[in-house]
Design a protein around this motif. Structure first.
Motif, short mmCIF file in Angstrom:
data_model
loop_
_atom_site.label_atom_id
_atom_site.label_comp_id
_atom_site.label_asym_id
_atom_site.label_seq_id
_atom_site.Cartn_x
_atom_site.Cartn_y
_atom_site.Cartn_z
N ASP A 113 16.80 46.59 66.29
CA ASP A 113 17.14 46.33 64.87
C ASP A 113 18.22 47.30 64.40
O ASP A 113 19.18 46.90 63.74
CB ASP A 113 15.90 46.51 63.97
N ASP A 114 18.05 48.58 64.73
CA ASP A 114 19.02 49.59 64.29
C ASP A 114 20.42 49.27 64.83
O ASP A 114 21.42 49.42 64.12
CB ASP A 114 18.62 50.99 64.77
N PHE A 115 20.47 48.86 66.10
CA PHE A 115 21.74 48.54 66.73
C PHE A 115 22.41 47.35 66.01
O PHE A 115 23.61 47.36 65.75
CB PHE A 115 21.51 48.20 68.21
N ILE A 116 21.60 46.34 65.68
CA ILE A 116 22.14 45.14 65.04
C ILE A 116 22.49 45.43 63.58
O ILE A 116 23.55 45.03 63.09
CB ILE A 116 21.10 43.99 65.11
N ASP A 117 21.62 46.14 62.88
CA ASP A 117 21.80 46.34 61.44
C ASP A 117 22.91 47.33 61.11
O ASP A 117 23.24 47.51 59.94
CB ASP A 117 20.47 46.75 60.80
N ARG A 118 23.48 47.95 62.14
CA ARG A 118 24.66 48.78 61.91
C ARG A 118 25.86 47.92 61.50
O ARG A 118 26.81 48.40 60.89
CB ARG A 118 24.96 49.52 63.23
N LEU A 119 25.79 46.62 61.82
CA LEU A 119 26.91 45.73 61.54
C LEU A 119 26.75 45.07 60.18
O LEU A 119 25.63 44.88 59.70
CB LEU A 119 26.99 44.65 62.63
#
Ligand code: FES
Ligand SMILES: [Fe+2]
Length: 435
Positions: A168-174
């Motif tokens: 989630d953290d990796f995706i929600d950085r965008l």
């Protein structure tokens, strides 16, 4: 016999056959690649009906298709006649796959549609004509599609466990939390076992040695600290850590090693200034926030057995033989790409596979070579074992970035899988041939 393979993993050491024994490799095809969830594609690679990408479940070639009904299916890429693969393209759009050998033709749902000279099938065998084999379980988490041949596997969400929140953290950085994976890969091969890549993915000690020339080149061009050069400093003072997330998944957080801005820590890359200027012209004040997400995410999230998330890329591990492995790098970009952010991310993403990975691949081949010595049986993986710096944080084991906690974590999951009694199964798509 196969249950004994689990004994190749001991506490803090592993037997060389783990990397070198073809019988272990064969058993892994059932127990690991047939027994657990394997990443096959991102939904954004197959956005529209009839889109497909090819992938592998270990040694099994598969086709991930989106049918006219929009449903995702994972088909085994093996003709129901004599076994040829029916799809040789890496990605594309197709309603049907026609086998190049004798022309049997399958729908992208796997159904057999046509057989040349069908009157030749008059026997009882003809009544059992069927379509392609279908992988029975396919599940997605936030667009990441996984498949397994093990009908008894836990749900994908349970399998991912704490790795889901790191994803989630990796995706929600965008922007908008929407990520797109481009369906093209930068591929490389090495003459070594696939698990050598797993030893490396959470290895915080090796960059200062194996990647020394790269760190020197970056340091010569810019002020420290740049991205990755945090590994050349006193590692135990950087605050970087790794986590054993369970099920062999490993998280390595480099962010505490970066003082402040990711953009300022970006090492030199050709074209950087040009893209920066363009983005500032296109977006004005909004450019700063986007420049901040152009460099590496500074995390390594490794989802066992084949999905490694690093920088802004996915790195997919595919075993070819006990001593042969393919790595495929896929670039991730925001789904709605503002201005020149996507090409800037692409330029930044290029330097890791080109300038850093070749060091690792060379090392893997040297390891495979050294591990071929039969008399020297056990391989050390004990760094940090029993240390009180391995701590429990909300049920997750966290350790300093120099420890081999991550190595032991994936090896433990491997041993667990190798000891399980699994029966990988396929389903069959029907035949719709009229004869
Ligand atoms: S092998 Fe595919 S049609 Fe014969
Ligand atoms: Fe490396």
């Amino acid at each position: 016999v196969s249950a004994n393979f689990a004994t190749l993993v001991a506490d803090g050491e592993v037997h060389r056959r783990f990397y070198t024994d073809p019988a272990v490799f064969d058993a892994e095809q059932t127990k690991v690649w047939g027994g657990t969830w394997v990443y096959v594609a991102h939904e954004s690679e197959v956005p529209d009906p009839d889109d497909f990408v090819t992938a592998h479940l270990g040694s099994r070639p598969v086709i991930v298709t989106r049918g006219a009904d929009r449903e995702l299916r994972v088909l085994l890429n093996r003709c129901a006649h004599r076994g040829s693969t029916v799809c040789v393209e890496a990605s594309g759009t197709a309603k049907r796959f026609a086998c190049p050998y004798h022309g049997w033709t399958f729908a992208n749902s796997g159904e057999l549609l046509a057989v040349p000279y069908p009157s030749g099938y008059q026997t009882s065998r003809a009544r059992s004509l069927h379509g392609l084999a279908v992988v029975p379980r396919v599940e997605s988490y936030r667009g990441f599609v996984f498949a397994t041949l093990n009908e008894d596997a836990v749900s994908l969400r349970d399998y991912l466990g704490a790795a889901a929140e790191r994803l989630d953290d990796f995706i929600d950085r965008l922007p908008g939390g929407k990520l797109r994976v481009l369906p093209y890969a930068h591929r490389m091969k090495y003459a070594g076992n696939w698990k050598l890549m797993w030893d490396n993915t959470s290895d915080g000690v090796h960059p200062a040695f194996a990647h020394r020339s790269f760190l020197h080149a970056a340091a010569a061009r810019t002020e420290d600290p740049t991205m990755l050069s945090q590994f050349a400093r006193d590692l135990d003072r950087t605050g970087m850590y790794m986590e054993d997330l369970g099920h062999g998944h490993i998280f390595l957080d480099q962010r505490p090693g970066l003082a402040g801005s990711h953009w300022e820590a970006q090492r030199p890359v050709p074209g950087l200034e040009t893209y920066e200027r363009a983005l500032r012209e296109q977006l004005g004040d909004g450019a700063d926030a986007l420049l901040e997400i152009a460099p590496s995410s500074a995390i390594n999230l490794s989802i066992f057995p084949n999905l490694l998330i690093l920088q802004n890329q996915l790195q997919i591990v595919q075993p070819l033989a006990v001593d042969r492995t393919t790595l495929s790098f896929y670039l991730c970009v925001p789904e709605d790409v503002p201005g020149d952010l996507a090409p800037l991310r692409a330029r930044i993403a290029e330097d890791f596979p080109n300038l850093v990975s070749p060091d690792d691949l060379e090392i893997f081949e040297r390891c495979q070579d050294g591990l071929g010595i039969p008399e020297l049986e056990w391989v050390d993986a004990s760094r940090g074992l029993g240390s009180d710096l391995e701590v429990d944080v909300d049920g997750i084991t966290r350790a300093p970035v120099t420890y081999e906690t991550g190595v032991r974590a994936y090896q433990r999951e491997w041993a667990r899988l190798m000891a399980e009694d699994v029966q990988p199964r396929v389903a069959w798509a029907p035949a719709r041939v009229s004869s």
